[in-house]
Design an enzyme around this catalytic site. Structure first.
Site, PDB file in Angstrom:
ATOM      1  NE  ARG A 445      -4.480   1.356   1.744  1.00 49.28           N
ATOM      2  CZ  ARG A 445      -5.275   2.077   2.514  1.00 49.28           C
ATOM      3  NH1 ARG A 445      -4.878   2.426   3.716  1.00 49.28           N
ATOM      4  NH2 ARG A 445      -6.459   2.444   2.113  1.00 49.28           N
ATOM      5  CB  CYS A 528      -8.875  -1.002  12.384  1.00 46.63           C
ATOM      6  SG  CYS A 528      -9.230  -1.088  10.628  1.00 46.63           S
ATOM      7  CG  ASP A 536      -4.639 -10.078  18.414  1.00 44.77           C
ATOM      8  OD1 ASP A 536      -4.528  -9.464  19.495  1.00 44.77           O
ATOM      9  OD2 ASP A 536      -4.047  -9.710  17.369  1.00 44.77           O
ATOM     10  CD  GLU A 616     -32.231   5.704   1.863  1.00 46.40           C
ATOM     11  OE1 GLU A 616     -31.810   4.771   1.164  1.00 46.40           O
ATOM     12  OE2 GLU A 616     -31.827   6.885   1.734  1.00 46.40           O
TER      13      GLU A 616
HETATM   14  C1  GLA Z   1      -8.312   0.169   6.284  1.00 46.68           C
HETATM   15  C2  GLA Z   1      -9.487   0.111   7.236  1.00 46.68           C
HETATM   16  C3  GLA Z   1     -10.642   0.871   6.650  1.00 46.68           C
HETATM   17  C4  GLA Z   1     -10.242   2.302   6.390  1.00 46.68           C
HETATM   18  C5  GLA Z   1      -9.022   2.325   5.484  1.00 46.68           C
HETATM   19  C6  GLA Z   1      -8.472   3.724   5.350  1.00 46.68           C
HETATM   20  O1  GLA Z   1      -8.556  -0.571   5.150  1.00 46.68           O
HETATM   21  O2  GLA Z   1      -9.840  -1.204   7.514  1.00 46.68           O
HETATM   22  O3  GLA Z   1     -11.751   0.829   7.509  1.00 46.68           O
HETATM   23  O4  GLA Z   1      -9.951   2.920   7.615  1.00 46.68           O
HETATM   24  O5  GLA Z   1      -7.981   1.502   5.986  1.00 46.68           O
HETATM   25  O6  GLA Z   1      -7.360   3.790   4.563  1.00 46.68           O
END
Ligand code: GLA
Length: 733
Positions: A445, A528, A536, A616
């Site tokens: 990335r 995340c 984990d 919605e």
């Molecule tokens: C990751 C996270 C996403 C978002 C992107 C941002 O993929 O899992 O939720 O925050 O990065 O670049």
């Protein structure tokens, strides 16, 4: 006391409410494993450690002419390499003289109330009245390597935690080439299955069950984090074990880096499983009195199938692993702008989303990737953690004030462990990333990984993150990690200690997180990693919720969340309603279905609310009201997987039952539309047989009827339609 030592027979017995774990010091001082399973009385199952060797087995020298005693046949607590046990081992060293073998014999033990914290590592914790600990000291009398095995017993959760610490008691340098945390031998079982959770980005934690065969089944990670590809949680079970019946054993690793699990059936048909840090590129140098602490493995046992096993982990992790303010109070319902805007936003756009969010009861706006440096795509700026002035010409604090004024909290995204080549940080510190001298390095990335083992870098990160936190009323951080480690080499460690970098990286990450959660106790942290790539138990110690997957398609999420619930509580599973058609799968689903699925987790939204229709918004307002009302049941209730979406492809169902079994929710989603659909009857779980339950808008049934006869589900006519059934018991037993 849950821990008993019989001095005469030298047997240790550990009891939880429903399980017993037993081991014995054998005649030559080896620590043998006898039994782990359903609770027994005062029996001592020494029969399982009786000599089974024969023919060509190796025998310890002291055994003299007794050819039956062999470590290769003995069920053991912490098998070593090099002394005649050829199965998976827990430890391998390089001694001062260059030899490899380790020979550990019992030296002493200590039983104590409570559970000591593991220095620098996450671990479960508990008061003196809920957990007791046994420490057994083993020693290699030639190399003077000491190993302390710890067993902590949480009786009411049917959990025993294990870890091991190696201490160099010699004056020579010792090297640990392998040091796992736990071995579990099953001398009483010759057939077992292993359930593992494999995956990839946007498809995490897919359960896969296979029979343990002769030889080894191995899973793990060499990616520097626990990974999307395999989760550090496995279950061993009998071949007939199901959700509500049968023996099963969980092993959950409280660690976020490289790991290995090996399950093996040996030549005598005994089963062994080991778990710990992956030995590839691992070697710890121990000088005199230096020690190495292995991470913890949380073991749990259930004879009532997977459902009870999961519940043991859910309860323990919610209360005795997660920490902080949000361990007990309801987490804010948030809207995250990632799938709403990606990188294309500014202050006004975010304010519009916050305004629309406030109107329907959403409590927090999270600004995802792109608010910092010069970041307008994923090619730059990681490391430059100061506000992007093109997007926020009045700073973050101004937007924060504006959204706070309309009753919305503010959170931000960070990816602190990373560095973009195109960043001020990289221009100033090109040598701060993990990189092997002379090599260009692998990009992923477009980014590199910072050397988290380097204290100078951690201090920099702490300063820059605390500056942001101090600059505005930021109440949430999404801590992301979007690539795996390569070229692992640290400039701050000498050549002979480069085998420590993977582990020191994780320790560095933990140290930084610890400083932040301690000094910012009101901030909610969510972890995340490209979705759920670091889901984990280690991360749960710092962050009580984790983004489950970048795949927000509600139908795919049913399976991803299903797999995740085996080892982790629903309160930890972050789940959002996103746009339809879904951005990852292009599948269209109703807002209702998306809501039902996301509400089975730490709930939020991830779409542009300012563009939604009134209709919605009304549905969303109702979802938010419902989630708030049902929060205790969802977050603290008992979770039941009523169907397995991998096997049952036509429909999926799952349920929550309140601890007093007064309330229950059953969620039901049609996955495939059949031309001429038949009725679906579902048997519920966890209700009180003798209570009568009123189905909201339906009939009155006893718990027994609902569980044993089943409930005829309402007919759904379109694929992906869903229904939620609510049950309230109307009479006392
Ligand atoms: C990751 C996270 C996403 C978002 C992107 C941002 O993929 O899992 O939720 O925050 O990065 O670049």
């Amino acid at each position: 006391m849950a821990i008993i030592y019989n001095k005469k027979s030298q047997v240790f017995t550990l009891h939880t409410d429903k399980s017993t774990y037993q081991m014995k010091i054998t005649e030559y001082g080896f620590l043998a494993h006898l039994y782990y399973g359903r609770r027994i009385l005062d029996d001592e199952l020494t029969v399982f450690a009786e000599g089974m060797g024969r023919g060509f087995f190796g025998n310890p020298y002291e055994a003299g002419t007794d050819r039956t005693f062999s470590q290769d046949a003995l069920p053991q607590e912490f098998p070593v390499f090099g002394e005649g046990d050829y199965r998976s081992s827990c430890i391998q060293g390089i001694n001062g003289d260059g030899s490899y073998d380790v020979d550990l014999r019992y030296q002493s033990h200590n039983i104590m109330k409570g559970k000591p914290r593991l220095e620098g590592l996450p671990s479960t914790y508990g008061d003196e009245d809920e957990v007791n600990t046994l420490e057994i000291v083993l020693i290699d009398s030639v190399s003077n390597l000491e190993v302390v095995l710890s067993y902590s017993v949480f009786e009411k959760y049917d959990v025993i935690t294990r870890c091991a610490k190696a201490v160099n008691r010699s004056t020579n340098k010792l090297i640990l080439d392998k040091m796992l945390s736990c071995c579990l031998d099953f001398p009483n079982k010759d057939q077992m299955d292993i359930l593992t959770f494999y995956g990839r980005h946007a498809m995490e934690r897919m359960p896969e069950r296979s029979n343990i065969r002769h030889g080894k089944t191995v899973i793990g990670s060499v990616r520097g984090c626990s990974s999307h590809q395999h989760n550090p949680f496995v279950i061993l079970c009998d071949s007939n074990t199901g959700e509500m019946n049968g023996d099963c054993y969980g092993l959950s690793f409280v660690y976020s880096g490289n790991f290995i699990v090996e399950a093996e059936k040996d030549q005598l048909n005994q089963i062994r499983v080991v778990m710990g840090i992956e030995p590839t590129a691992f070697s710890m140098v121990l000088e005199n009195n230096e020690s190495f602490q292995s991470p913890e493995v949380v073991l749990s046992y259930s004879y009532d199938g997977f459902s009870k096993l999961s519940d043991n982990y859910h309860r323990l992790y919610r209360t005795n692993l997660c920490r902080g303010k949000y361990k007990t109070i309801r987490r804010p319902i948030l809207v995250n702008n990632w799938e709403a805007t990606y990188f294309n936003f500014n202050e006004d756009k975010l304010f519009d989303i916050a305004k629309a969010a406030a109107e329907i009861g959403i409590e927090m706006l999270v600004i995802d990737d792109g608010w910092f440096g010069k970041r307008n795509d994923d090619m730059s700026s990681l490391g430059d953690w100061y506000v992007n002035s093109d997007k926020f010409n009045q700073g973050l604090s101004y937007l924060c004030k504006r959204v706070n004024e309309i009753g919305v909290k503010l959170g931000i995204w960070l990816e602190p462990e990373m560095i973009s080549e195109d960043s001020e940080l990289f221009r100033n510190h090109p040598d701060w990333c993990l990189k092997v001298p002379g090599r260009k390095g692998i990009r992923s990335r477009y980014q590199f990984v910072l050397d988290m083992s380097n204290k100078e870098i951690r201090d920099y990160l702490y300063d820059v993150i605390s500056k942001i936190l101090d600059s505005a009323n930021i109440e949430y951080i999404k801590w992301d990690m979007n690539r795996h480690l390569t070229n692992v080499y640290s400039k701050v460690l000498p050549p002979e200690r480069q085998g420590e970098v993977y582990h020191r990286y994780v320790l560095g990450l933990y140290e930084l997180l610890e400083r932040l959660v301690t000094n910012y106790p009101d901030v909610l942290f969510e972890s995340c990693s490209g979705g759920g790539g670091r889901f984990d138990a280690g991360m749960l110690y710092y962050t009580p919720q984790i983004w489950c997957s970048d795949n927000t398609d509600s139908i795919d999420r049913i399976t991803i969340q299903y797999g995740t619930t085996f080892g982790y509580p629903v309160s930890a599973i972050s789940a959002h309603v996103s746009a339809s058609p879904n951005h990852q799968t292009h599948r269209a689903t109703s807002l209702n279905t998306r809501g039902i699925v996301a509400m089975s987790g730490a709930f939020g939204y991830e779409l542009d609310i300012s563009q939604m229709t009134q209709e919605e918004k009304d549905i969303m307002r109702e979802q938010i009201r419902l989630y708030k009302k049902q929060y205790d049941l969802i977050a603290l209730g008992t979770y039941y997987r009523l169907t397995n979406p991998i096997e049952q492809k036509s429909y999926a169902a799952w349920a929550f039952v309140s601890p007093d079994r007064k309330y229950a929710i059953v969620n039901y989603v049609l996955l495939e539309r059949e031309a001429n659909p038949t009725y679906v009857t579902l048997r519920f779980c966890g209700l009180d047989e003798r209570k009568k339950y009123q189905v909201e808008g339906g009939g009155l049934y006893s718990g027994a009827a609902l569980m044993y006869a089943g409930y005829r589900m309402p007919k759904l006519y379109s694929a992906y339609d869903c229904v939620q059934l609510n049950f309230v018991s109307i009479e006392k037993r």
